[in-house]
Design a protein around this motif. Sequence first.
Motif, PDB file in Angstrom:
ATOM      1  N   GLY A   1       0.848  -1.191   0.000  1.00 39.07           N
ATOM      2  CA  GLY A   1       0.000   0.000   0.000  1.00 39.07           C
ATOM      3  C   GLY A   1       0.875   1.229   0.000  1.00 39.07           C
ATOM      4  N   PRO A   2       0.318   2.378  -0.379  1.00 43.61           N
ATOM      5  CA  PRO A   2       1.116   3.602  -0.426  1.00 43.61           C
ATOM      6  C   PRO A   2       1.498   4.079   0.978  1.00 43.61           C
ATOM      7  CG  PRO A   2      -1.196   4.086  -0.904  1.00 43.61           C
ATOM      8  CD  PRO A   2      -1.084   2.597  -0.775  1.00 43.61           C
ATOM      9  N   ASN A   3       2.360   5.097   1.063  1.00 35.53           N
ATOM     10  CA  ASN A   3       2.713   5.688   2.352  1.00 35.53           C
ATOM     11  C   ASN A   3       1.468   6.182   3.061  1.00 35.53           C
ATOM     12  OD1 ASN A   3       5.413   5.287   2.395  1.00 35.53           O
ATOM     13  ND2 ASN A   3       5.944   7.252   1.500  1.00 35.53           N
ATOM     14  N   GLY A   4       1.434   5.984   4.377  1.00 39.44           N
ATOM     15  CA  GLY A   4       0.293   6.482   5.135  1.00 39.44           C
ATOM     16  C   GLY A   4      -0.944   5.614   5.031  1.00 39.44           C
ATOM     17  N   SER A   5      -0.799   4.411   4.458  1.00 39.21           N
ATOM     18  CA  SER A   5      -1.978   3.548   4.296  1.00 39.21           C
ATOM     19  C   SER A   5      -2.280   2.744   5.560  1.00 39.21           C
ATOM     20  CB  SER A   5      -1.767   2.596   3.119  1.00 39.21           C
ATOM     21  OG  SER A   5      -0.598   1.820   3.325  1.00 39.21           O
TER      22      SER A   5
END
Length: 231
Positions: free
Chosen positions: A37-41
């Motif tokens: 998942g992307p950063n901050g997910s």
Amino acid sequence: MDSILKITNLTKSYLNKKALNSVSLEIIKGKIVGILGPNGSGKTTLLKIISGVLKESSGEILIDGKTPGVDTKSIVSYLPDKNFLYKWMKIKDAIEFYKDFYNDFDEKKARNLLKFMKLDEESKVTSLSKGMMEKLNLTLVLSRNAELYILDEPLGGVDPTTREKILDAIVENYSENSSILITTHLVSDIERLFDEVLFISDGSIILSGNAEELRNKERKSIDEIYREVFE
């Protein structure tokens, strides 16, 4: 099949932001699972709760049937995404430090891994490049005979040749009774290791399954599915 990790409706909130939103998953012993998942997910938050560094806000987490605590820390080997060694150490001190700290630390395995990673025990930790540091941290984490290994971005700062080396080390040092959770941005590099994948977005699992079945169903690589999901 025995599950090493069972999570039910796990939620983690910071003030009014939900980092994890009712996450449920089960991981069977002997699997390598990619958490993507992307950063901050919410990936790192999830790993920190599993490793006992953070406490969940609600929901249940069982590691080998036990809630996170002293017992589970003794069977979970966690590679955080930040460096955790003292500046004064040489590599050999780091090995001693781990050996004193963990009963399941296998010194022979550690020395073999140092050779494999071409790391010198006399080198000072502060003199190591980012890639060498990652190899050392991974050596320490993999040298425990743990039941669950948690690797948060194990390839963050390393060049492609080193990457292959690290992936080989993960595969070589992995036993059928243990499971590995890996987060990564470098999906195309690591996806050959994954038995299963979980895609996480805004604290929720939006897609999960057997990696091979997903590839066949979508007729795409995991990396391509990842790009499609998170475009």
